[in-house]
Design a protein around this motif. Structure first.
Motif, PDB file in Angstrom:
ATOM      1  N   MET A 179       0.837  -1.178   0.000  1.00 15.54           N
ATOM      2  CA  MET A 179       0.000   0.000   0.000  1.00 15.54           C
ATOM      3  C   MET A 179       0.883   1.242   0.000  1.00 15.54           C
ATOM      4  N   THR A 180       0.613   2.150  -0.916  1.00  8.21           N
ATOM      5  CA  THR A 180       1.385   3.381  -0.976  1.00  8.21           C
ATOM      6  C   THR A 180       0.815   4.409  -0.017  1.00  8.21           C
ATOM      7  N   GLU A 181       1.598   5.466   0.235  1.00  9.11           N
ATOM      8  CA  GLU A 181       1.111   6.547   1.099  1.00  9.11           C
ATOM      9  C   GLU A 181      -0.165   7.148   0.521  1.00  9.11           C
ATOM     10  N   GLN A 182      -0.209   7.274  -0.828  1.00  8.92           N
ATOM     11  CA  GLN A 182      -1.378   7.829  -1.486  1.00  8.92           C
ATOM     12  C   GLN A 182      -2.607   6.968  -1.197  1.00  8.92           C
ATOM     13  N   ASP A 183      -2.457   5.644  -1.196  1.00  6.15           N
ATOM     14  CA  ASP A 183      -3.572   4.740  -0.950  1.00  6.15           C
ATOM     15  C   ASP A 183      -4.068   4.798   0.492  1.00  6.15           C
ATOM     16  N   SER A 184      -3.246   5.241   1.414  1.00  6.36           N
ATOM     17  CA  SER A 184      -3.641   5.236   2.813  1.00  6.36           C
ATOM     18  C   SER A 184      -4.404   6.494   3.224  1.00  6.36           C
ATOM     19  N   LYS A 185      -4.415   7.504   2.386  1.00  7.50           N
ATOM     20  CA  LYS A 185      -5.125   8.744   2.697  1.00  7.50           C
ATOM     21  C   LYS A 185      -6.611   8.582   2.384  1.00  7.50           C
ATOM     22  N   PRO A 186      -7.475   9.281   3.138  1.00  9.61           N
ATOM     23  CA  PRO A 186      -8.901   9.268   2.776  1.00  9.61           C
ATOM     24  C   PRO A 186      -9.091   9.954   1.423  1.00  9.61           C
ATOM     25  N   PHE A 187     -10.074   9.472   0.677  1.00 11.79           N
ATOM     26  CA  PHE A 187     -10.288   9.980  -0.675  1.00 11.79           C
ATOM     27  C   PHE A 187     -11.517  10.864  -0.738  1.00 11.79           C
ATOM     28  N   LEU A 188     -11.338  12.079  -1.248  1.00 10.47           N
ATOM     29  CA  LEU A 188     -12.397  13.073  -1.367  1.00 10.47           C
ATOM     30  C   LEU A 188     -12.766  13.265  -2.827  1.00 10.47           C
ATOM     31  N   TYR A 189     -14.060  13.088  -3.130  1.00 12.16           N
ATOM     32  CA  TYR A 189     -14.562  13.460  -4.442  1.00 12.16           C
ATOM     33  C   TYR A 189     -14.975  14.925  -4.358  1.00 12.16           C
ATOM     34  N   VAL A 190     -14.455  15.749  -5.243  1.00 15.92           N
ATOM     35  CA  VAL A 190     -14.866  17.143  -5.368  1.00 15.92           C
ATOM     36  C   VAL A 190     -15.678  17.247  -6.655  1.00 15.92           C
ATOM     37  N   VAL A 191     -16.922  17.702  -6.530  1.00 19.05           N
ATOM     38  CA  VAL A 191     -17.787  17.897  -7.688  1.00 19.05           C
ATOM     39  C   VAL A 191     -17.849  19.390  -7.978  1.00 19.05           C
ATOM     40  N   VAL A 192     -17.447  19.763  -9.186  1.00 23.95           N
ATOM     41  CA  VAL A 192     -17.383  21.166  -9.595  1.00 23.95           C
ATOM     42  C   VAL A 192     -18.478  21.447 -10.622  1.00 23.95           C
ATOM     43  N   CYS A 193     -19.272  22.477 -10.350  1.00 29.58           N
ATOM     44  CA  CYS A 193     -20.340  22.879 -11.259  1.00 29.58           C
ATOM     45  C   CYS A 193     -19.955  24.148 -12.008  1.00 29.58           C
ATOM     46  N   ALA A 194     -20.745  24.483 -13.019  1.00 34.39           N
ATOM     47  CA  ALA A 194     -20.464  25.613 -13.900  1.00 34.39           C
ATOM     48  C   ALA A 194     -20.901  26.932 -13.276  1.00 34.39           C
ATOM     49  N   ALA A 195     -20.041  27.486 -12.449  1.00 34.25           N
ATOM     50  CA  ALA A 195     -20.228  28.818 -11.873  1.00 34.25           C
ATOM     51  C   ALA A 195     -18.899  29.534 -12.025  1.00 34.25           C
ATOM     52  N   GLY A 196     -18.937  30.831 -12.197  1.00 35.47           N
ATOM     53  CA  GLY A 196     -17.717  31.596 -12.408  1.00 35.47           C
ATOM     54  C   GLY A 196     -16.681  31.375 -11.325  1.00 35.47           C
ATOM     55  N   ILE A 197     -17.133  31.180 -10.110  1.00 33.67           N
ATOM     56  CA  ILE A 197     -16.228  30.990  -8.971  1.00 33.67           C
ATOM     57  C   ILE A 197     -15.433  29.682  -9.084  1.00 33.67           C
ATOM     58  N   ALA A 198     -15.866  28.778  -9.951  1.00 34.02           N
ATOM     59  CA  ALA A 198     -15.167  27.499 -10.125  1.00 34.02           C
ATOM     60  C   ALA A 198     -13.711  27.703 -10.532  1.00 34.02           C
ATOM     61  N   ALA A 199     -13.398  28.850 -11.080  1.00 32.82           N
ATOM     62  CA  ALA A 199     -12.013  29.139 -11.477  1.00 32.82           C
ATOM     63  C   ALA A 199     -11.052  29.018 -10.301  1.00 32.82           C
ATOM     64  N   GLY A 200     -11.554  29.135  -9.068  1.00 33.37           N
ATOM     65  CA  GLY A 200     -10.710  29.040  -7.880  1.00 33.37           C
ATOM     66  C   GLY A 200     -10.666  27.676  -7.232  1.00 33.37           C
ATOM     67  N   VAL A 201     -11.155  26.640  -7.920  1.00 37.60           N
ATOM     68  CA  VAL A 201     -11.238  25.316  -7.292  1.00 37.60           C
ATOM     69  C   VAL A 201      -9.878  24.775  -6.862  1.00 37.60           C
ATOM     70  N   SER A 202      -8.806  25.234  -7.480  1.00 39.06           N
ATOM     71  CA  SER A 202      -7.474  24.765  -7.068  1.00 39.06           C
ATOM     72  C   SER A 202      -7.194  25.129  -5.609  1.00 39.06           C
ATOM     73  N   ARG A 203      -7.782  26.219  -5.128  1.00 42.14           N
ATOM     74  CA  ARG A 203      -7.622  26.590  -3.713  1.00 42.14           C
ATOM     75  C   ARG A 203      -8.256  25.530  -2.805  1.00 42.14           C
ATOM     76  N   LEU A 204      -9.402  25.002  -3.216  1.00 35.53           N
ATOM     77  CA  LEU A 204     -10.042  23.935  -2.450  1.00 35.53           C
ATOM     78  C   LEU A 204      -9.169  22.689  -2.447  1.00 35.53           C
ATOM     79  N   ILE A 205      -8.633  22.338  -3.587  1.00 37.81           N
ATOM     80  CA  ILE A 205      -7.789  21.145  -3.685  1.00 37.81           C
ATOM     81  C   ILE A 205      -6.551  21.300  -2.810  1.00 37.81           C
ATOM     82  N   THR A 206      -5.925  22.458  -2.855  1.00 38.40           N
ATOM     83  CA  THR A 206      -4.749  22.714  -2.011  1.00 38.40           C
ATOM     84  C   THR A 206      -5.105  22.558  -0.537  1.00 38.40           C
ATOM     85  N   ALA A 207      -6.235  23.135  -0.125  1.00 37.19           N
ATOM     86  CA  ALA A 207      -6.662  23.046   1.277  1.00 37.19           C
ATOM     87  C   ALA A 207      -6.972  21.604   1.661  1.00 37.19           C
TER      88      ALA A 207
END
Length: 177
Positions: A1-29
């Protein structure tokens, strides 16, 4: 098992809104909170609402927007949680009605049946939020155990506009589950 496999997995669902341009901030957090992240996007969101190449590079995974064909491997492991951000009027109403006409909606409908904790940061204007169907959809999703956050709880912009979108509010909701 890799370190990546041991982390909890989050699905992020992104919809078509102008603010979606900042989704990388959510991923970083999310990554800073030790989540492994996979992104689903509505088909319209894939049409230029955010930098898909940058998100794929950041997560190390393809963005899912279309159904896979039978026999194709699943590119993501099962989710430990789901966060919909930004969530649009259309997605919230279709999801509450049980529509699964896109991969993103099908994933959200399936998450409920699997008992996966789900949080939402809506991005809906006041006029649409006043619609009775939207209010009924919020009630139905809350009854299903979906948690809603207030992404605009900060101070207003200097120009009088909405406060900055609070991407981490959705992660905070998931931390409490």
């Amino acid at each position: 098992m890799t370190e990546q496999d041991s982390k909890p997995f989050l699905y992020v669902v992104v919809c078509a809104a102008g603010i979606a341009a900042g989704v990388s901030r959510l991923i970083t957090a999310a990554q800073a909170r030790d989540w492994e992240v996979g992104v689903f996007a509505t088909p319209v969101a894939m049409g230029g609402f955010f930098d898909t190449a940058a998100v794929e590079a950041q997560t190390g995974r393809p963005i899912r927007s279309a159904w896979r064909t039978p026999g194709d491997p699943r590119p993501f492991p099962p989710p430990d949680a789901v966060l919909v951000a930004p969530a649009t009027f259309n997605t919230i109403n279709k999801w509450a009605a049980g529509a699964a006409d896109t991969l993103a909606l099908g994933t959200l409908c399936e998450a409920y049946g699997l008992g996966v904790p789900t949080a939402v940061l809506p991005c809906v204007g006041e006029a649409l939020a006043a619609h009775p169907a939207y209010r009924a959809s919020l009630v139905r999703l809350c009854e299903m155990g979906v948690r809603f956050g207030e992404p605009y709880s900060g101070e207003a912009q200097e120009d009088g506009g909405r406060p900055e979108f609070g991407w981490e509010a959705g992660l905070d909701l998931l931390d409490r589950l």
